[in-house]
Scaffold this motif. Structure first.
Motif, PDB file in Angstrom:
ATOM      1  N   ILE A  57      17.858  47.258 -46.663  1.00  0.00           N
ATOM      2  CA  ILE A  57      19.247  47.477 -46.065  1.00  0.00           C
ATOM      3  C   ILE A  57      19.910  48.454 -47.137  1.00  0.00           C
ATOM      4  O   ILE A  57      20.768  49.246 -46.649  1.00  0.00           O
ATOM      5  N   GLN A  58      19.901  48.295 -48.398  1.00  0.00           N
ATOM      6  CA  GLN A  58      20.734  49.185 -49.254  1.00  0.00           C
ATOM      7  C   GLN A  58      20.187  50.711 -49.067  1.00  0.00           C
ATOM      8  O   GLN A  58      21.005  51.597 -49.010  1.00  0.00           O
ATOM      9  N   ASN A  59      18.861  51.050 -48.707  1.00  0.00           N
ATOM     10  CA  ASN A  59      18.461  52.431 -48.315  1.00  0.00           C
ATOM     11  C   ASN A  59      19.229  52.869 -47.021  1.00  0.00           C
ATOM     12  O   ASN A  59      19.279  53.963 -46.639  1.00  0.00           O
ATOM     13  N   MET A  60      19.291  51.948 -46.146  1.00  0.00           N
ATOM     14  CA  MET A  60      19.762  52.399 -44.631  1.00  0.00           C
ATOM     15  C   MET A  60      21.398  52.540 -44.939  1.00  0.00           C
ATOM     16  O   MET A  60      21.975  53.351 -44.104  1.00  0.00           O
ATOM     17  N   ASN A  61      21.890  51.890 -46.136  1.00  0.00           N
ATOM     18  CA  ASN A  61      23.482  52.167 -46.138  1.00  0.00           C
ATOM     19  C   ASN A  61      24.289  51.594 -45.214  1.00  0.00           C
ATOM     20  O   ASN A  61      25.597  51.322 -45.437  1.00  0.00           O
ATOM     21  N   THR A  62      24.019  51.575 -44.075  1.00  0.00           N
ATOM     22  CA  THR A  62      25.182  51.441 -42.916  1.00  0.00           C
ATOM     23  C   THR A  62      24.528  50.288 -41.952  1.00  0.00           C
ATOM     24  O   THR A  62      23.283  50.316 -41.593  1.00  0.00           O
ATOM     25  N   LEU A  63      25.485  49.570 -41.321  1.00  0.00           N
ATOM     26  CA  LEU A  63      25.072  48.573 -40.216  1.00  0.00           C
ATOM     27  C   LEU A  63      24.583  49.389 -39.034  1.00  0.00           C
ATOM     28  O   LEU A  63      23.637  48.988 -38.317  1.00  0.00           O
ATOM     29  N   ARG A  64      25.050  50.418 -39.037  1.00  0.00           N
ATOM     30  CA  ARG A  64      24.470  51.174 -37.649  1.00  0.00           C
ATOM     31  C   ARG A  64      23.298  51.452 -37.803  1.00  0.00           C
ATOM     32  O   ARG A  64      22.466  51.576 -36.896  1.00  0.00           O
ATOM     33  N   ARG A  65      22.824  52.195 -38.938  1.00  0.00           N
ATOM     34  CA  ARG A  65      21.607  52.520 -39.092  1.00  0.00           C
ATOM     35  C   ARG A  65      20.641  51.508 -39.070  1.00  0.00           C
ATOM     36  O   ARG A  65      19.208  51.262 -38.622  1.00  0.00           O
ATOM     37  N   PHE A  66      20.788  50.422 -39.727  1.00  0.00           N
ATOM     38  CA  PHE A  66      20.101  48.939 -39.707  1.00  0.00           C
ATOM     39  C   PHE A  66      19.884  48.465 -38.511  1.00  0.00           C
ATOM     40  O   PHE A  66      18.631  48.224 -37.936  1.00  0.00           O
ATOM     41  N   LEU A  67      20.927  48.435 -37.552  1.00  0.00           N
ATOM     42  CA  LEU A  67      20.803  47.989 -36.084  1.00  0.00           C
ATOM     43  C   LEU A  67      19.939  48.865 -35.413  1.00  0.00           C
ATOM     44  O   LEU A  67      19.436  48.294 -34.586  1.00  0.00           O
ATOM     45  N   THR A  68      20.183  50.272 -35.579  1.00  0.00           N
ATOM     46  CA  THR A  68      19.488  51.121 -34.605  1.00  0.00           C
ATOM     47  C   THR A  68      17.875  51.005 -35.080  1.00  0.00           C
ATOM     48  O   THR A  68      17.067  51.067 -34.155  1.00  0.00           O
ATOM     49  N   LYS A  70      16.501  48.459 -35.494  1.00  0.00           N
ATOM     50  CA  LYS A  70      15.975  47.268 -34.897  1.00  0.00           C
ATOM     51  C   LYS A  70      16.068  47.478 -33.429  1.00  0.00           C
ATOM     52  O   LYS A  70      15.882  46.531 -32.613  1.00  0.00           O
ATOM     53  N   HIS A  71      16.184  48.702 -32.969  1.00  0.00           N
ATOM     54  CA  HIS A  71      16.139  48.738 -31.464  1.00  0.00           C
ATOM     55  C   HIS A  71      17.381  48.226 -30.797  1.00  0.00           C
ATOM     56  O   HIS A  71      17.353  48.028 -29.540  1.00  0.00           O
ATOM     57  N   TYR A  72      18.554  48.314 -31.282  1.00  0.00           N
ATOM     58  CA  TYR A  72      19.910  48.099 -30.756  1.00  0.00           C
ATOM     59  C   TYR A  72      20.496  49.450 -30.308  1.00  0.00           C
ATOM     60  O   TYR A  72      20.295  50.454 -30.693  1.00  0.00           O
ATOM     61  N   HIS A  73      21.378  48.934 -29.084  1.00  0.00           N
ATOM     62  CA  HIS A  73      22.016  50.152 -28.626  1.00  0.00           C
ATOM     63  C   HIS A  73      23.348  49.888 -28.954  1.00  0.00           C
ATOM     64  O   HIS A  73      23.959  49.177 -28.952  1.00  0.00           O
ATOM     65  N   ARG A  74      23.866  51.264 -29.438  1.00  0.00           N
ATOM     66  CA  ARG A  74      25.190  51.204 -29.816  1.00  0.00           C
ATOM     67  C   ARG A  74      26.397  51.703 -28.691  1.00  0.00           C
ATOM     68  O   ARG A  74      26.191  52.713 -28.078  1.00  0.00           O
ATOM     69  N   ILE A  75      27.158  50.910 -28.481  1.00  0.00           N
ATOM     70  CA  ILE A  75      28.222  51.096 -27.218  1.00  0.00           C
ATOM     71  C   ILE A  75      29.485  51.146 -27.842  1.00  0.00           C
ATOM     72  O   ILE A  75      30.162  50.260 -28.390  1.00  0.00           O
ATOM     73  N   PRO A  76      30.305  52.418 -27.612  1.00  0.00           N
ATOM     74  CA  PRO A  76      31.717  52.388 -28.051  1.00  0.00           C
ATOM     75  C   PRO A  76      32.654  51.354 -27.070  1.00  0.00           C
ATOM     76  O   PRO A  76      32.241  51.349 -25.940  1.00  0.00           O
ATOM     77  N   GLY A 190      21.936  40.008 -24.879  1.00  0.00           N
ATOM     78  CA  GLY A 190      21.475  41.271 -25.637  1.00  0.00           C
ATOM     79  C   GLY A 190      21.834  41.222 -26.882  1.00  0.00           C
ATOM     80  O   GLY A 190      21.678  41.967 -27.842  1.00  0.00           O
ATOM     81  N   LYS A 191      21.724  39.867 -27.653  1.00  0.00           N
ATOM     82  CA  LYS A 191      21.608  39.586 -29.106  1.00  0.00           C
ATOM     83  C   LYS A 191      22.935  40.359 -29.817  1.00  0.00           C
ATOM     84  O   LYS A 191      22.766  41.103 -30.549  1.00  0.00           O
ATOM     85  N   LEU A 201      29.978  48.001 -29.958  1.00  0.00           N
ATOM     86  CA  LEU A 201      29.143  46.733 -29.617  1.00  0.00           C
ATOM     87  C   LEU A 201      27.653  47.073 -29.629  1.00  0.00           C
ATOM     88  O   LEU A 201      27.430  48.273 -29.131  1.00  0.00           O
ATOM     89  N   TYR A 202      26.975  46.317 -30.303  1.00  0.00           N
ATOM     90  CA  TYR A 202      25.434  46.526 -30.388  1.00  0.00           C
ATOM     91  C   TYR A 202      24.763  45.588 -29.419  1.00  0.00           C
ATOM     92  O   TYR A 202      24.835  44.388 -29.712  1.00  0.00           O
ATOM     93  N   LEU A 203      23.867  46.147 -28.550  1.00  0.00           N
ATOM     94  CA  LEU A 203      22.888  45.247 -27.900  1.00  0.00           C
ATOM     95  C   LEU A 203      21.687  45.585 -27.772  1.00  0.00           C
ATOM     96  O   LEU A 203      21.440  46.816 -28.027  1.00  0.00           O
ATOM     97  N   LYS A 204      20.754  44.382 -27.857  1.00  0.00           N
ATOM     98  CA  LYS A 204      19.238  44.715 -27.928  1.00  0.00           C
ATOM     99  C   LYS A 204      18.735  44.610 -26.773  1.00  0.00           C
ATOM    100  O   LYS A 204      18.890  43.514 -26.002  1.00  0.00           O
TER     101      LYS A 204
END
Length: 204
Positions: A57-68, A70-76, A190-191, A201-204
């Motif tokens: 997680i520390q290497n990814m630095n951000t929530l966005r990178r971590f969830l991405t 994990k194959h989450y879709h980022r929705i504004p 969508g978890k 919003l992140y959905l998987k």
């Protein structure tokens, strides 16, 4: 493997996170959310089956990178004048405007949008209740497709009811009327993860 996670989230005021994890990989994660809403406290317990070690997680630095990862879709999300989050979504390939409401048990569409989205309505004995209205008649529409940005699902059931009182309240606050509500049923499917700070919003 001992994991201690406590996340305290106080809605509309501030967010505090205390996260303690051992450095070794683990297979279980338990999240305990304390949410204060309208002067009431709610505890939400989430049991996850897998989790990445904290070093990753520390290497990814951000929530966005971590969830991405994990194959989450980022929705504004759009924050409205009424402090609601709204999103553009397509039902049966027709785009509309929807409130994202974690407190709504089912996703809904207003009666006036039935033809717009080519919905087939069936009678329902369920009565709906919402802000300023109770015991509202409903119908049910099954086997629909829903797409929000790059995330999509099929065989979606939608509750149909009169959204007039909702849209009148929005218009009174100079906000744009909506076609429906994205509720907890779809968010759970969508978890969902909501980043309130970055309005997405992140959905998987």
């Amino acid at each position: 493997m001992v994991i201690e996670v406590f996340i305290a989230y106080q809605l509309f005021y501030r967010t505090t996170m205390i996260l303690k994890l051992h450095q070794k990989p683990c297979s279980k994660l338990i999240l305990i959310f304390l949410v204060s809403l309208y002067d009431k406290d709610y505890f939400i317990l989430v049991n996850c089956t897998t989790f990445t070690p904290v070093s990753s997680i520390q290497n990814m630095n951000t929530l966005r990178r971590f969830l991405t990862s994990k194959h989450y879709h980022r929705i504004p999300l759009e924050l409205t004048r009424t402090n609601h989050f709204e999103v553009k979504a397509s039902i049966n390939s027709i785009q509309g405007r929807f409130i994202v409401d974690t407190g709504a048990s089912n996703s809904c569409v207003g009666f006036e949008a039935v033809e717009k989205f080519s919905l087939f309505a069936e009678d329902s004995d369920v009565k709906a209740a919402g802000a300023g209205a109770t015991d509202m008649l409903t119908q049910l529409s099954k086997n629909n497709t829903l797409q929000i940005e790059t995330w999509s699902k099929s065989r979606i059931s939608l509750v149909l009811f009169d959204l007039t009182h909702v849209n009148e309240a929005l218009v009174a606050h100079e906000a744009t009327p909506v076609d429906g509500i994205i509720g907890a049923d779809l968010l759970k499917r969508g978890k969902a993860v909501i980043d309130y700070d970055r309005k997405c919003l992140y959905l998987k």
